[in-house]
Design a protein around this motif. Structure first.
Motif: not given
Length: 607
Positions: A379, A382, A384, A389
């Motif tokens: 994340n 990416e 974020y 997760r």
């Protein structure tokens, strides 16, 4: 800070920092100073999503140049990447090394974690603040572990500008830390990586044999000492053959979970969805851990070669090396190594002339322990918030960018090289049947020779500490860092293997061994561990978000009370600890109670 596009404008410095990373804006929609009609179109859809992963590098670019991230700078970066400002604000405020409030251009991070606290970090902080005084132009921030535990206490100074300047002071004194902050270019140079390897030059070393022997900046020197022999062997074996060797060697992950590496590689390689990705997790943020830093600083080409071998085995053509933001020297060494290998045809479109394409991109973390968890790391890359997760699906099926991904830490990957050069059987003969190969341990605290030690699996804790020299008055040994557990001085015959520590009710974790003598008050140490987990919890799941706060509160009360009141809080701690262990999404919450539990049950910390 307003969470929608407002009227705040970036300064020229902020704009230049973003443009240096992304290139000049192509339209007024992205922030170009043009008044033509190009506001009618904008990048969108897939193209916009493909640029989202540049958010974290963009935040670094602004912070490195200016020292903090203003509303105007964040808004300009969001326009360039077509990212909603509210989401970008959530990312910027997630990381400890970023600030969305004005602060001086120079920040001095003083480690107050376990090893540094035991070495007097609280008094050091107070002395530094007194010396600097108000209006010094330096912000002094108490920091989690800086990965310099062998030289505790430690401080890291970062001065924003073009270029950004950094200076490390370790072991830090008040005068040395102030000099690093006020005149980073005049601060004494860091000792070489080999200074952290007391066994350097030993004939029996496998993983550390080149540290201190090879010039870490020289690709030719690395190749003269056996470099790239393993990659050539990999091309001879083919991808399936490499995976078979790693499987037969019994290599287990060295990051703490001990998952079989060959099984992970095979599961990724067999996925029909493409592309496949390789991620090297170099975000070692566990308090007391610094072995990956030593490998990257002392033998960076070994990691580049190992990543290339792993990528070839699983069919990946793009790799990401996620490096913790507190490692400026490792960053410089790795950037140089990647550039050199790329220039010499060892990365790129045709690796070693074998028709295989692979390249590596380095991504910097920014101070978030949770990003050591593999899906939180994905994340973060990416663009974020670095929140874990839920699994399944597992990374081998849907990992980075939703594609099959292999994630390994630095030590795990570097182990692949001797497997291929000596053969799986010879490698498996090192250690024990269930725990094969050599293992690196980060030893710090109340020992004479702290540093990174390499011993075969199966050596006892006492044998390891015998190499380091134990100071008188040993009270306890913490295995595995803040997420690990304490053992008593009478348990030094504990075998350092995955199975041996499990049977003893503790864990090897990432290889942390911290010794504490009777001068260190255990309650204060446990409170620091609880505060660490409370500060590092990402807050996504209730058991961890609430449990880490309740754990810290209970430990604070116990420090002030005795008798029945303390017993009630210990019972509460057990209940909260079980809830975190059973219901947290990721390993942070699941292990946040381990060290406290072991201190109560094995050491009688509050008796």
């Amino acid at each position: 800070m307003d969470l929608h596009f407002g009227d705040s404008k970036p300064t020229d410095e902020e704009r230049a920092a973003v443009d240096a990373l992304l290139g000049p804006p192509e339209s007024s929609w992205e922030g170009a100073d043009r008044s033509d009609a190009d506001l009618r179109w904008a990048r969108g859809g897939r193209e916009a999503r493909d640029r989202r992963d540049l958010l974290l590098p963009g935040l670094h670019a602004v912070s490195d140049r200016v020292g903090w991230i203003s509303e105007g700078a964040l808004g300009y970066l969001c326009r360039r990447l077509t990212v909603p400002p509210a989401e970008a604000y959530g990312v910027a405020t997630f990381y400890a090394m970023f600030s969305v409030r004005p602060r001086p251009a120079t920040v001095l991070h003083v480690c107050t974690d376990l090893a540094c606290t035991a070495a007097g970090a609280p008094g050091l902080c107070a002395g530094i603040e007194s010396r600097l005084g108000p209006g010094s132009g330096v912000s002094v921030e108490r920091s989690p572990c800086l990965g310099l535990c062998e030289r505790a206490p430690a401080a890291l100074a970062i001065r924003a500008g073009d270029p950004v300047r950094t200076a490390v002071s370790a072991p830090a004194t008040e005068a040395a830390a102030v000099l690093a902050a006020t005149a980073p270019d005049s601060a004494p140079e860091e000792p070489p990586a080999v200074a952290a390897v007391p066994q350097a030059g030993g004939e029996d070393l496998v993983l550390l044999r080149r540290v201190g022997v090879v010039d870490p900046s020289s690709l030719d020197d690395y190749r003269a000492h056996g470099g790239y022999t393993a990659l050539r062997r990999a091309f001879e074996l083919g991808p399936a053959g490499v995976i078979r060797e790693v499987t037969d060697a019994g290599l287990a992950g060295r990051g703490g979970a001990a998952f079989p590496t060959g099984r992970k590689w095979q599961a990724t390689a067999s996925q029909p969805d493409h592309p496949h990705y390789l991620v090297c997790n170099a975000d070692e943020s566990e308090p007391g851990t610094f072995k990956d830093r030593v490998l990257m600083e002392g033998d960076p080409y070994a990691l580049i070669e190992a990543m290339t071998v792993a990528a070839y085995a699983v069919g990946a053509h793009r790799g990401f090396l996620y490096l913790r933001g507190e490692y400026p020297r490792a960053l410089r060494r790795l950037e140089h190594a990647v550039a050199q290998t790329r220039a010499r045809g060892l990365l790129g479109d045709d690796v070693l002339g074998q028709g295989y394409a692979f390249d590596i991109e380095i991504r910097r973390g920014a101070g978030a322990y949770i990003c050591g968890e593999e899906t939180a790391l994905f994340n973060s890359i990416e663009g974020y918030r670095g929140e874990p997760r839920s699994k399944p699906p597992f990374p081998v099926e849907k990992g980075l960018f939703g594609k099959p991904t292999v994630e390994n830490n630095v030590e795990t990957l570097v182990n692949v090289l001797p497997i291929l050069t000596m053969g799986a059987q010879a490698y498996a003969a090192i250690g024990t049947r269930a725990s094969t190969g050599p293992k690196l341990f980060c030893v710090s605290g109340s020992v004479e020779r702290p540093g990174v030690y390499e011993v075969p699996f199966g050596a006892t804790l006492g044998e390891l500490l015998g190499l380091t020299g134990i100071r008188p008055g040993l009270r306890a040994v913490l295995l595995g860092g803040a997420a690990g557990g304490f053992v008593r001085p009478g348990e030094l015959d504990l075998p350092l293997t995955f199975e041996g520590t499990r049977e003893a009710g503790t864990t090897l974790g990432s290889g942390v061994v911290m010794a504490f003598d009777d001068s260190v008050p255990l309650p204060r140490l446990l409170l620091r561990i609880a505060r660490f987990f409370r500060e590092e919890s990402c807050g996504q799941c209730v058991p961890c978000r609430v449990g880490t706060v309740r754990q810290e509160e209970a430990l604070e009360r116990i420090a002030e009370r005795t008798g029945a009141a303390a017993a009630d809080d210990i019972a509460l701690l057990r209940e909260v600890g079980r809830a975190m262990r059973d219901a947290s999404i990721c390993g942070l919450g699941q292990t946040a109670w381990n060290a406290v539990e072991s201190a109560i049950d094995r050491l009688g910390a509050y008796e």
